[in-house]
Design a protein around this motif. Structure first.
Motif, short mmCIF file in Angstrom:
data_model
loop_
_atom_site.label_atom_id
_atom_site.label_comp_id
_atom_site.label_asym_id
_atom_site.label_seq_id
_atom_site.Cartn_x
_atom_site.Cartn_y
_atom_site.Cartn_z
N ASP A 89 0.84 -1.19 0.00
CA ASP A 89 0.00 0.00 0.00
C ASP A 89 0.88 1.24 0.00
O ASP A 89 1.76 1.40 0.85
N GLU A 92 0.78 3.65 3.18
CA GLU A 92 1.54 3.15 4.33
C GLU A 92 3.04 3.30 4.11
O GLU A 92 3.79 3.66 5.03
N SER A 93 3.49 3.04 2.88
CA SER A 93 4.92 3.16 2.58
C SER A 93 5.39 4.60 2.64
O SER A 93 6.50 4.89 3.08
N GLY A 95 3.96 7.03 4.44
CA GLY A 95 3.73 7.66 5.74
C GLY A 95 5.00 7.96 6.52
O GLY A 95 5.28 9.12 6.87
#
Length: 318
Positions: A89, A92-93, A95
């Motif tokens: 995702d 998420e990476s 963030g």
């Protein structure tokens, strides 16, 4: 409608339009590059059948416009999608990496902005004398040198020869706050040297322009010292152009850190973007590009609004 509310609405609408244009431009340029994500994953020795199967699995066999508008629809809903190469995702990476980039940009701004304003005031105080000439010469020299060259020079002399700081700016959650600061010291120095000249020169020019005003001459005739005239009367009225150039350089600190992050192997957005450009991972490149564009456009919009609020003639147009 109040002029300020109308102005903010217009700026917001223009900002969204620019974001759309930036995303379309990034997508088009990425699509124009030779090869694709399937080719990057399988390598040059891949058979046509294997490439075709992987492209179908990744969805790369569909028309480019269809893929772009599907991605755009996901962005509107807050979904950045998945990476083509590792299926992770993207949100998420990104963030933690975005947090690292903002951490680096924040400390670079904490050092560079007050230093630039102080040097600008000092240059005005000693205008056309040796402090003014020395400050201008040093800052113009540092801005003329590419940041990657400054980075490698600092790594060699400061980190390798003197052993003062770490040559690699690797940070993680297990490190203490002071360990993180020590790790990012060299990138912060490089970014400070790069943006210092812009802000210092604009501060100097804006204050010198105000110094020609009648109310400044009146303050001088009252017997105020040169320094009191500068910080009490000239500087507050020169805020608008100074805020503009500070915001532009803050945007650079966030958006323009790609080269610095690559030089120091810093786990930020710039390094993440470069890694996925080489893999032709279009969704990741688009997500990073739009985030960078949003930050740049947002800071410029704030600069415009602050400049108008600081100027009574613009706050109350006839």
């Amino acid at each position: 409608m109040h002029p300020i509310i109308k102005l903010v609405s217009q700026r917001l609408a223009l900002g969204f339009l620019l974001l759309f244009g930036a995303s379309a431009l990034i997508f088009g340029l990425t699509e124009a590059l030779p090869g694709d994500a399937a080719q990057a994953v399988l390598g040059q020795a891949a058979t046509p059948e294997a490439l075709a199967n992987l492209r179908e699995e990744m969805g790369l066999n569909r028309p480019a416009l269809t893929r772009y508008f599907e991605w755009l629809g996901g962005i509107v809903q807050g979904d950045l999608g998945q990476s083509l190469t590792n299926k992770l995702d993207i949100a998420e990476s990104i963030g933690s990496r975005l947090g690292n980039t903002l951490f680096l940009a924040f400390w670079a701004a904490v050092v560079s902005v007050p230093l630039a304003i102080f040097l600008g005031l000092l240059a005005v105080r000693y205008r056309n004398r040796w402090p003014d000439k020395l400050i201008s010469a040093v800052t113009l020299t540092t801005i003329s040198i590419p940041e990657f060259l400054i980075g490698y020079v600092l790594v060699y002399f400061v980190a390798v020869k003197l052993g003062l700081f770490s040559p690699l700016a690797m940070i993680n959650d297990s490190m203490s706050f002071w360990q993180k600061l020590n790790s990012i010291a060299l990138p912060v120095i490089v970014l400070t040297l790069v943006v210092l000249a812009h802000m210092m020169r604009m501060t100097r020019a804006a204050i010198l322009n105000v110094m020609q005003s009648a109310y400044v001459e009146t303050a001088e005739l009252k017997g105020l010292s040169n320094f009191q005239v500068i910080y009490r009367h000239a500087f507050p009225n020169a805020v608008a152009p100074i805020v503009n150039v500070v915001m532009l350089n803050l945007a650079y600190l966030v958006v323009g850190v790609v080269v610095v992050e690559v030089v120091f192997v810093y786990p930020g957005m710039g390094q993440y973007l470069v890694d996925h450009v080489t893999k032709r991972d279009v969704p990741v490149v688009l997500a990073c590009g739009v985030i960078f564009a949003a930050i740049y456009i947002g800071l410029n919009m704030i600069a415009d609004i602050v400049a108008i609020l600081a100027n009574p003639r613009l706050r109350h147009p006839k």
